[in-house]
Design a protein around this motif. Structure first.
Motif, short mmCIF file in Angstrom:
data_model
loop_
_atom_site.label_atom_id
_atom_site.label_comp_id
_atom_site.label_asym_id
_atom_site.label_seq_id
_atom_site.Cartn_x
_atom_site.Cartn_y
_atom_site.Cartn_z
N GLU A 32 4.67 18.81 23.93
CA GLU A 32 5.62 19.09 22.84
C GLU A 32 5.47 17.98 21.80
O GLU A 32 4.73 17.03 21.98
CB GLU A 32 7.05 19.06 23.41
CG GLU A 32 7.77 20.41 23.37
CD GLU A 32 8.29 20.78 21.98
OE1 GLU A 32 7.93 20.10 21.00
OE2 GLU A 32 9.04 21.76 21.88
N ASN A 73 10.64 14.02 23.53
CA ASN A 73 10.27 15.39 23.18
C ASN A 73 9.72 15.40 21.77
O ASN A 73 8.59 14.99 21.53
CB ASN A 73 11.51 16.29 23.36
CG ASN A 73 11.22 17.76 23.14
OD1 ASN A 73 10.28 18.15 22.48
ND2 ASN A 73 12.06 18.61 23.71
N ASN A 118 16.09 17.04 20.71
CA ASN A 118 14.92 17.88 20.99
C ASN A 118 13.88 17.81 19.89
O ASN A 118 12.70 17.65 20.15
CB ASN A 118 15.41 19.32 21.19
CG ASN A 118 14.33 20.26 21.65
OD1 ASN A 118 13.38 20.52 20.92
ND2 ASN A 118 14.45 20.77 22.87
N ASP A 119 14.31 17.99 18.63
CA ASP A 119 13.33 18.02 17.53
C ASP A 119 13.96 17.37 16.31
O ASP A 119 15.19 17.34 16.18
CB ASP A 119 12.91 19.45 17.23
CG ASP A 119 11.45 19.55 16.79
OD1 ASP A 119 10.90 18.52 16.34
OD2 ASP A 119 10.87 20.64 16.87
N ASN A 175 17.03 24.22 18.24
CA ASN A 175 15.80 23.64 18.79
C ASN A 175 14.95 23.14 17.62
O ASN A 175 15.31 22.18 16.96
CB ASN A 175 15.12 24.71 19.66
CG ASN A 175 14.11 24.16 20.61
OD1 ASN A 175 13.43 23.19 20.31
ND2 ASN A 175 13.98 24.76 21.77
N ASP A 227 10.14 27.78 19.28
CA ASP A 227 10.59 26.49 19.82
C ASP A 227 10.47 25.44 18.72
O ASP A 227 11.43 24.74 18.39
CB ASP A 227 9.72 26.15 21.04
CG ASP A 227 10.15 24.88 21.75
OD1 ASP A 227 10.83 24.04 21.13
OD2 ASP A 227 9.79 24.71 22.93
MG MG Z 1 11.66 21.97 20.89
#
Ligand code: MG
Length: 298
Positions: A32, A73, A118-119, A175, A227
């Motif tokens: 990722e 991540n 996460n992002d 996400n 994602d």
């Molecule tokens: Mg993600």
């Protein structure tokens, strides 16, 4: 074999007919968070379950950038070129300074711990925007299993004061996220709560006076889900999908697909002229050269 499926004639001008989808390295568990460092000619990415950030350099191949990585991540860079990282293990967003020291930018909101950032993207004003779904604390696979203290939201870190503000509150599990090239729109993927039937779709918000407003459905990826994604300079969205990378126009139309033999998690533009799309896909990293240029992310 063809590496592409085209659904609109314009897509044929975005791809280079004989450019392959190349696998650069494999053998990971779940990759990722790709981010390109043009000044070092390398790609950094996370191998989340193995708790490490890896570096891929065209001439050298794979080396370890950081291990353990606090189950890092997503990544991006700020306007000073520093690495900004989302960490499940520390439930924080960090910045790696030029001297290698690590600064925590955010680890809580209103006195409660974040879930598992996460992002992340950096806006032109230097603010850091990140999603905080619960995926990294639901099991021990990609972090440390722990109770959730906050709803899953998108936050903004102020570049001057460092204060953390919730900006998107109407999602089940935000996400991937990115701004349009002129920053008039914010796109956020909602991949739904783990072990639920929540819808999986991309939503778009109008940036009104710096605040996301008028949130609405933008596009549903099929098969799989969005994602992570990045934009080209014309505002097309290049998103992860179950069968590869989908290219979606600014008005939400699927223009074409790059077919990848593994489930894709995320992408970033890099390479010479930012015309190479790097793809993290389950156990491998891939890239393809395109007739498109990635927007400075930065
Ligand atoms: Mg993600």
């Amino acid at each position: 074999m063809s590496f592409f499926e085209s659904y609109d004639p314009v897509f044929n001008s975005y791809v280079l007919g004989n450019a392959p989808v190349k696998q650069h390295a494999t053998g990971f568990d779940w990759v990722e968070g790709p981010v390109w460092f043009g000044d070092a000619d390398c790609l950094l990415f996370s191998d989340i379950p193995n708790n490490r950030i890896l570096r891929w350099t065209p001439d050298i191949g794979i080396s370890t950038y950081r291990a353990p990585s606090n189950f890092a991540n997503g990544h991006t860079r700020d306007h000073q070129g520093r690495l900004i990282s989302c960490e499940h293990g520390s439930r924080s967003v960090t910045r790696t300074e030029h001297d290698g020291t690590i600064t925590t930018l955010a680890d809580g909101f209103e006195g409660k711990r974040l879930n598992s950032p996460n992002d992340v993207v950096v806006k032109s004003d230097g603010s850091v925007w990140f999603s905080d779904p619960h995926y990294g604390i639901m099991t021990n696979y990609e972090g440390h299993k722990s109770p959730s203290e906050l709803p899953c939201q998108v936050y903004r870190i102020d570049p001057e004061t460092g204060s953390v503000e919730a900006m998107v509150r109407d999602m089940n599990c935000p996400n991937g996220l990115a701004f349009s090239p002129d920053e008039s729109k914010l796109y956020v993927a909602d991949t739904g709560r783990m072990f639920s039937d929540d819808p999986k779709h991309m939503r778009v918000y109008d940036m009104t006076s710096g605040t996301p407003a008028n949130g609405r459905h933008f596009h549903t990826i099929e098969p799989g889900a969005s994602d992570g994604f990045r934009l080209d300079t014309d505002g097309n969205i290049w998103s992860s999908a179950g069968d590869g990378v989908h290219c979606i126009s600014p008005d939400g139309k699927l223009l074409g697909k790059i077919l990848v033999p593994e489930l894709v998690s995320n992408v970033c533009f890099g390479g010479r002229g930012k015309q190479q799309l790097f793809i993290t896909a389950t156990t491998s990293i891939y890239s393809i050269k395109l007739n498109r240029q990635g927007v400075q992310t930065p």
